[in-house]
Motif scaffolding. Structure first.
Motif, PDB file in Angstrom:
ATOM      1  N   ARG A 194       0.743  -1.000   0.065  1.00  0.00           N
ATOM      2  CA  ARG A 194      -0.069   0.087  -0.143  1.00  0.00           C
ATOM      3  C   ARG A 194       0.933   1.238   0.022  1.00  0.00           C
ATOM      4  NH1 ARG A 194      -5.090  -1.508   0.148  1.00  0.00           N
ATOM      5  NH2 ARG A 194      -5.922  -3.528   1.029  1.00  0.00           N
ATOM      6  N   GLU A 195       1.240   1.596  -1.302  1.00  0.00           N
ATOM      7  CA  GLU A 195       2.173   2.812  -1.282  1.00  0.00           C
ATOM      8  C   GLU A 195       3.709   2.901  -0.676  1.00  0.00           C
ATOM      9  OE1 GLU A 195      -0.178   6.796  -2.132  1.00  0.00           O
ATOM     10  OE2 GLU A 195      -1.830   5.547  -0.592  1.00  0.00           O
ATOM     11  N   GLU A 196       3.965   1.291  -0.506  1.00  0.00           N
ATOM     12  CA  GLU A 196       5.407   1.447   0.191  1.00  0.00           C
ATOM     13  C   GLU A 196       6.476   1.486  -0.599  1.00  0.00           C
ATOM     14  OE1 GLU A 196       4.907  -2.323   2.366  1.00  0.00           O
ATOM     15  OE2 GLU A 196       2.785  -1.968   2.553  1.00  0.00           O
ATOM     16  N   GLY A 197       6.298   1.148  -1.705  1.00  0.00           N
ATOM     17  CA  GLY A 197       7.437   1.644  -3.024  1.00  0.00           C
ATOM     18  C   GLY A 197       7.329   2.777  -3.578  1.00  0.00           C
ATOM     19  N   VAL A 198       6.167   2.972  -4.055  1.00  0.00           N
ATOM     20  CA  VAL A 198       5.768   4.046  -4.909  1.00  0.00           C
ATOM     21  C   VAL A 198       4.409   4.953  -4.257  1.00  0.00           C
ATOM     22  CG1 VAL A 198       5.476   5.129  -7.196  1.00  0.00           C
ATOM     23  CG2 VAL A 198       6.880   3.244  -6.884  1.00  0.00           C
ATOM     24  N   VAL A 199       4.547   6.222  -4.049  1.00  0.00           N
ATOM     25  CA  VAL A 199       3.435   6.783  -3.576  1.00  0.00           C
ATOM     26  C   VAL A 199       2.347   6.887  -4.677  1.00  0.00           C
ATOM     27  CG1 VAL A 199       2.560   9.077  -2.933  1.00  0.00           C
ATOM     28  CG2 VAL A 199       4.645   8.200  -1.791  1.00  0.00           C
ATOM     29  N   GLY A 200       1.156   6.681  -4.450  1.00  0.00           N
ATOM     30  CA  GLY A 200       0.059   6.516  -5.404  1.00  0.00           C
ATOM     31  C   GLY A 200      -0.319   5.193  -6.168  1.00  0.00           C
ATOM     32  N   ILE A 201       0.523   4.156  -5.743  1.00  0.00           N
ATOM     33  CA  ILE A 201       0.701   2.870  -6.328  1.00  0.00           C
ATOM     34  C   ILE A 201       0.280   1.798  -5.253  1.00  0.00           C
ATOM     35  CG2 ILE A 201       1.644   1.218  -7.719  1.00  0.00           C
ATOM     36  CD1 ILE A 201       0.951   3.509  -9.356  1.00  0.00           C
ATOM     37  N   ILE A 202      -0.557   0.916  -5.356  1.00  0.00           N
ATOM     38  CA  ILE A 202      -0.748  -0.305  -4.817  1.00  0.00           C
ATOM     39  C   ILE A 202      -0.455  -1.571  -5.353  1.00  0.00           C
ATOM     40  CG2 ILE A 202      -2.752  -1.647  -3.381  1.00  0.00           C
ATOM     41  CD1 ILE A 202      -4.091   0.899  -2.606  1.00  0.00           C
ATOM     42  N   GLY A 203       0.246  -2.490  -4.772  1.00  0.00           N
ATOM     43  CA  GLY A 203       0.521  -3.593  -5.414  1.00  0.00           C
ATOM     44  C   GLY A 203       0.149  -4.685  -4.808  1.00  0.00           C
ATOM     45  N   PHE A 204      -0.124  -6.100  -5.528  1.00  0.00           N
ATOM     46  CA  PHE A 204      -0.581  -7.320  -5.055  1.00  0.00           C
ATOM     47  C   PHE A 204       0.513  -8.439  -5.592  1.00  0.00           C
ATOM     48  CE2 PHE A 204      -4.149  -4.300  -5.474  1.00  0.00           C
ATOM     49  CZ  PHE A 204      -4.709  -4.567  -4.262  1.00  0.00           C
ATOM     50  N   GLY A 205       0.987  -9.072  -4.778  1.00  0.00           N
ATOM     51  CA  GLY A 205       2.291  -9.859  -4.945  1.00  0.00           C
ATOM     52  C   GLY A 205       1.908 -11.274  -4.769  1.00  0.00           C
ATOM     53  N   PHE A 206       2.345 -12.187  -5.740  1.00  0.00           N
ATOM     54  CA  PHE A 206       1.787 -13.624  -5.356  1.00  0.00           C
ATOM     55  C   PHE A 206       3.270 -14.556  -5.751  1.00  0.00           C
ATOM     56  CE2 PHE A 206      -1.752 -11.060  -6.627  1.00  0.00           C
ATOM     57  CZ  PHE A 206      -2.639 -11.820  -5.800  1.00  0.00           C
ATOM     58  N   ALA A 207       3.553 -14.940  -5.034  1.00  0.00           N
ATOM     59  CA  ALA A 207       4.852 -16.152  -4.903  1.00  0.00           C
ATOM     60  C   ALA A 207       4.525 -17.280  -5.795  1.00  0.00           C
ATOM     61  CB  ALA A 207       5.349 -16.596  -3.551  1.00  0.00           C
ATOM     62  N   LEU A 208       5.544 -17.455  -6.509  1.00  0.00           N
ATOM     63  CA  LEU A 208       5.260 -18.817  -7.305  1.00  0.00           C
ATOM     64  C   LEU A 208       6.144 -20.139  -6.878  1.00  0.00           C
ATOM     65  CD1 LEU A 208       5.983 -17.257 -10.898  1.00  0.00           C
ATOM     66  CD2 LEU A 208       3.842 -17.532  -9.821  1.00  0.00           C
ATOM     67  N   HIS A 209       5.197 -21.228  -6.552  1.00  0.00           N
ATOM     68  CA  HIS A 209       5.920 -22.250  -5.912  1.00  0.00           C
ATOM     69  C   HIS A 209       6.252 -23.305  -6.582  1.00  0.00           C
ATOM     70  CE1 HIS A 209       2.936 -20.391  -3.179  1.00  0.00           C
ATOM     71  NE2 HIS A 209       4.036 -20.321  -2.273  1.00  0.00           N
ATOM     72  N   VAL A 224      -3.814   4.249  -7.056  1.00  0.00           N
ATOM     73  CA  VAL A 224      -4.714   4.118  -6.047  1.00  0.00           C
ATOM     74  C   VAL A 224      -6.157   4.931  -6.238  1.00  0.00           C
ATOM     75  CG1 VAL A 224      -5.342   5.303  -3.766  1.00  0.00           C
ATOM     76  CG2 VAL A 224      -3.084   4.509  -4.109  1.00  0.00           C
ATOM     77  N   ALA A 225      -5.951   5.749  -7.173  1.00  0.00           N
ATOM     78  CA  ALA A 225      -7.259   6.416  -7.875  1.00  0.00           C
ATOM     79  C   ALA A 225      -8.047   5.477  -8.665  1.00  0.00           C
ATOM     80  CB  ALA A 225      -6.776   7.628  -8.556  1.00  0.00           C
ATOM     81  N   ARG A 226      -7.641   4.516  -9.112  1.00  0.00           N
ATOM     82  CA  ARG A 226      -8.324   3.690  -9.934  1.00  0.00           C
ATOM     83  C   ARG A 226      -8.813   2.385  -9.229  1.00  0.00           C
ATOM     84  NH1 ARG A 226      -5.402   3.799 -14.252  1.00  0.00           N
ATOM     85  NH2 ARG A 226      -4.228   1.950 -14.282  1.00  0.00           N
TER      86      ARG A 226
END
Length: 258
Positions: A194-209, A224-226
């Protein structure tokens, strides 16, 4: 001098790698001879001779005055070959295309590299104005969706002591806060940046097993706006499905890289 599998490290080779990594880490800031000599703790004359050797072979370049140094074109060619030859990257790329088309957002593939994540492939959103590819760049693992998804696959005691360097006001800076976040990620099954790497951007991460512990992860980044609750649900559903399909697909290739 350190040893690896009983073989003593070759000092000249190690110094060459350290020099190239130092130049690469400076990005668009070229270095002067004395800076490099001081940083690596080698005599100025030895550093000059090493630079000239690498310039001749295309690994380092210099400006018209011969006083500034940066990485050369051979580093690009070698890095490109890494991506071409890696069976995991070849496997995942078509699925990144599918996720990008389904969601209309930016999709990444990254690999854990020490305490950082290296970006191996990116599919940029047509709606996102910043279209600079991150391929080949690194981001501290504790600040992004890719990195946190991969850190959550590892024991909490493996985390380095803090404080951690923040990239935004929302970045984790302590081991305690990151550990709590990783515990939530394990329970949820995916990470949220939640905007930890870039302000204004939220990311969702999925590890590949397909490796254990996971070395690679995929992510979806959205402004964030979208991001609405409905769009977030859609992102998670699609990315989970893409992850499942990647993990069940035959890898291809004949070399099991470590």
């Amino acid at each position: 001098m350190p040893e690896t599998a009983g073989v003593r490290e070759v000092k000249s080779a190690a110094r060459t790698v350290e020099l190239l990594e130092l130049l690469a880490a400076r990005g668009d800031r070229p270095a002067r001879l004395q800076e490099l000599a001081d940083e690596l703790g080698v005599p100025r004359s030895s550093m000059y001779a090493l630079l000239q050797t690498l310039i001749t072979r295309g690994w380092v370049r210099t400006d018209t005055t011969g006083s500034l140094y940066g990485v050369g074109i051979r580093t690009l060619l070698t890095g490109t070959n890494y991506l071409v030859s890696d069976p995991r990257v070849r496997l995942v790329r078509p699925y990144l295309d599918e996720a990008s088309q389904a969601l209309g957002e930016t999709i990444h593939l990254g690999r854990l590299d020490g305490r950082n994540v290296a970006y191996l492939a990116t599919r940029e959103s047509h709606e996102y104005l910043r279209t600079i590819s991150r391929v080949g760049r690194r981001l501290p693992a504790h600040v992004g969706a890719l990195g946190k998804a991969l850190l959550a696959e590892r024991p909490a005691e493996d985390l380095p002591e803090g404080p951690y360097e923040p990239l935004t006001p929302n970045s984790h800076t302590t081991r305690e806060s990151l550990t709590a976040d990783l515990a939530e990620i394990r329970g949820r099954g995916y990470s949220i940046d939640r905007e930890e790497g870039v302000v204004g951007i939220i990311g969702f991460g999925f590890a590949l097993h397909y490796d254990s512990p996971a070395q690679d992860a995929i992510s979806c980044s959205v402004p964030v706006a979208r991001l609405t609750p409905e769009h977030e649900d859609r992102i998670v559903t699609v990315m989970r499905e893409i992850r499942t399909r990647i993990e069940s697909a035959p890898t291809g290739g004949t070399v099991n890289w470590r």
